[in-house]
Write an enzyme that holds these catalytic residues in place. Structure first.
Site, mmCIF file in Angstrom:
data_model
loop_
_atom_site.group_PDB
_atom_site.id
_atom_site.type_symbol
_atom_site.label_atom_id
_atom_site.label_comp_id
_atom_site.label_asym_id
_atom_site.label_seq_id
_atom_site.Cartn_x
_atom_site.Cartn_y
_atom_site.Cartn_z
ATOM 1 C CE1 TYR A 87 39.591 35.983 48.706
ATOM 2 C CE2 TYR A 87 38.160 35.540 46.805
ATOM 3 C CZ TYR A 87 39.135 35.210 47.732
ATOM 4 O OH TYR A 87 39.377 33.814 47.557
ATOM 5 C CE1 TYR A 131 48.516 41.074 36.599
ATOM 6 C CE2 TYR A 131 46.869 41.771 38.174
ATOM 7 C CZ TYR A 131 47.325 41.315 36.738
ATOM 8 O OH TYR A 131 46.371 41.103 35.971
ATOM 9 C CG ASP A 161 48.445 37.010 35.926
ATOM 10 O OD1 ASP A 161 49.206 36.380 35.379
ATOM 11 O OD2 ASP A 161 47.226 37.012 35.599
ATOM 12 C CD GLN A 202 42.305 34.906 44.602
ATOM 13 O OE1 GLN A 202 41.554 33.815 44.710
ATOM 14 N NE2 GLN A 202 43.331 35.259 44.905
ATOM 15 C CB THR A 203 36.521 37.161 39.706
ATOM 16 O OG1 THR A 203 36.316 37.559 41.226
ATOM 17 C CG2 THR A 203 35.074 36.996 39.450
ATOM 18 C CB CYS A 255 50.205 28.087 29.415
ATOM 19 S SG CYS A 255 51.329 27.012 30.310
ATOM 20 C CD GLU A 273 44.488 43.721 34.917
ATOM 21 O OE1 GLU A 273 44.495 42.633 35.462
ATOM 22 O OE2 GLU A 273 44.616 43.523 33.733
#
Length: 350
Positions: free
Chosen positions: A80, A118, A136, A40-41, A190, A35
């Site tokens: 990051y 999260y 998220d 961001q990946t 979605c 997680e």
């Protein structure tokens, strides 16, 4: 209406879930690592990093004991870097306070470094079966379209509202599958960029935005601040089979990582040559190494590069520069992907 999503969503997930390595053995440690990596990946990019990371650091004790340079090298390319530094801080705390096992408690998970609501919800629900939501960007998008929610998803009040709504309907015997089903639906159906695949969605008959054709109007979020642009001149300095690197400051952007030497602003060829000579090195050859751009969350680096060969010297250090062997650098020194455009000058012979 929101209560009606549970059964069709779970049925869809059972038939359509992707086979992902961290789902095959959803231990608390594996869920946690995956997680954090997935923030961001993209999923496909994470798979290889995850396999290598778990192979080398199979448990919390190994993560807590890992040397920082090696840890950052394992993370190299994911960006990051504070994520992995906080992971190690949390691992050390877990080793000291919880006997090396992530606590089976949502609030205690939430109190660990680098773990927000999260991640705490994902570990609690998927690994421990605790009915806590894991919200998220995918989940925000699905629910905003379903309910035509006009609230800004970047606001903490919106997160708390969504978490409260999910907590109310979460199936107590399948909280992990429910959370993963929402994430999976957002990631594969979605979707965020381009038109969602509404014909494949098990919830399309319940979706307010789909009924009105307004799917792309959701979710709502405030416009981001414009990124600050920083201009840099990057230097690939070769000394025989070695090249120069230097270490970034212990705090701030890319803290503690190694980087190619660089100067603020766009610096001329003549100024670069003077800089090289000022280090006590003899420049033999210089050529332009092209332009590159790297985007961080709040800043963009616009870079111009130079490739410089210098006369061979036995000295390994010149000022803040350290000369390292090309082959050695691959396995030892973590160099951020911001400099990826200039790595070919290191890995190939010029």
């Amino acid at each position: 209406m929101i209560e009606q999503i549970v059964e069709p969503l779970l049925s869809w997930y059972r038939e359509n879930r992707r086979a992902l390595p961290w789902r095959e053995d959803p231990s608390p440690y594996h869920v946690w690592i995956s997680e954090i990596m997935l923030q961001q990946t993209r999923v496909e990019a994470v798979k290889e990093y995850y396999a290598r990371f778990i192979r080398e650091l199979p448990d919390i004790a190994a993560l807590a004991a890992c040397q920082e340079d090696r840890l950052l090298k394992l993370w190299e390319g994911l960006g990051y870097y504070n994520r992995v530094k906080n992971m190690q801080k949390a691992a050390k705390q877990v080793a000291e306070e919880y006997g090396g096992q992530l606590p089976r408690d949502y609030q205690k998970l939430l109190a660990l470094p680098g773990i927000g609501s999260y991640t705490a919800g994902a570990v609690a629900s998927i690994a421990y079966g605790i009915p806590e939501p894991a919200v998220d960007g995918n989940v925000f998008r699905v629910l905003a379209r379903l309910t035509e929610d006009e609230d800004d998803i970047l606001k903490q009040s919106t997160r708390k509202k969504v978490e409260g709504n999910l907590r109310r309907i979460m199936p107590p015997d399948e909280p992990g599958d429910f959370n993963q089903a929402l994430m999976e639906l957002g990631a594969t159906v979605c979707v965020p960029n381009g038109a969602p695949k509404c014909k494949d969605c098990p919830l399309n008959h319940l979706c307010g935005a789909h009924q009105k054709g307004t799917e792309l109007d959701y979710p709502k979020k405030a416009a981001k601040k414009q990124r600050r642009i920083e201009e840099k001149t990057v230097l690939v300095i070769q000394n025989g089979q070695e090249f120069a690197i230097c270490r970034r400051p212990p705090r701030g952007l890319l803290a503690g990582l190694y980087e190619l030497p660089n100067r603020e602003g766009y610096v001329s060829r003549e100024e670069i040559l003077e800089y090289i000579k000022g280090l006590g090195l003899l420049p033999l050859y210089i050529k332009e190494a092209g332009e590159a751009k790297h985007i961080f969350s709040h800043v963009e680096w616009h870079m111009k590069g130079y490739f410089i060969k210098v006369a061979s010297t036995e000295e390994k250090e010149k000022g803040k520069l350290v000369f390292v062997d090309k082959k050695e650098s691959k396995g030892k020194y973590p160099i951020p992907s911001a400099f990826a455009a200039y790595r070919k000058y290191i890995e190939e012979d010029f």
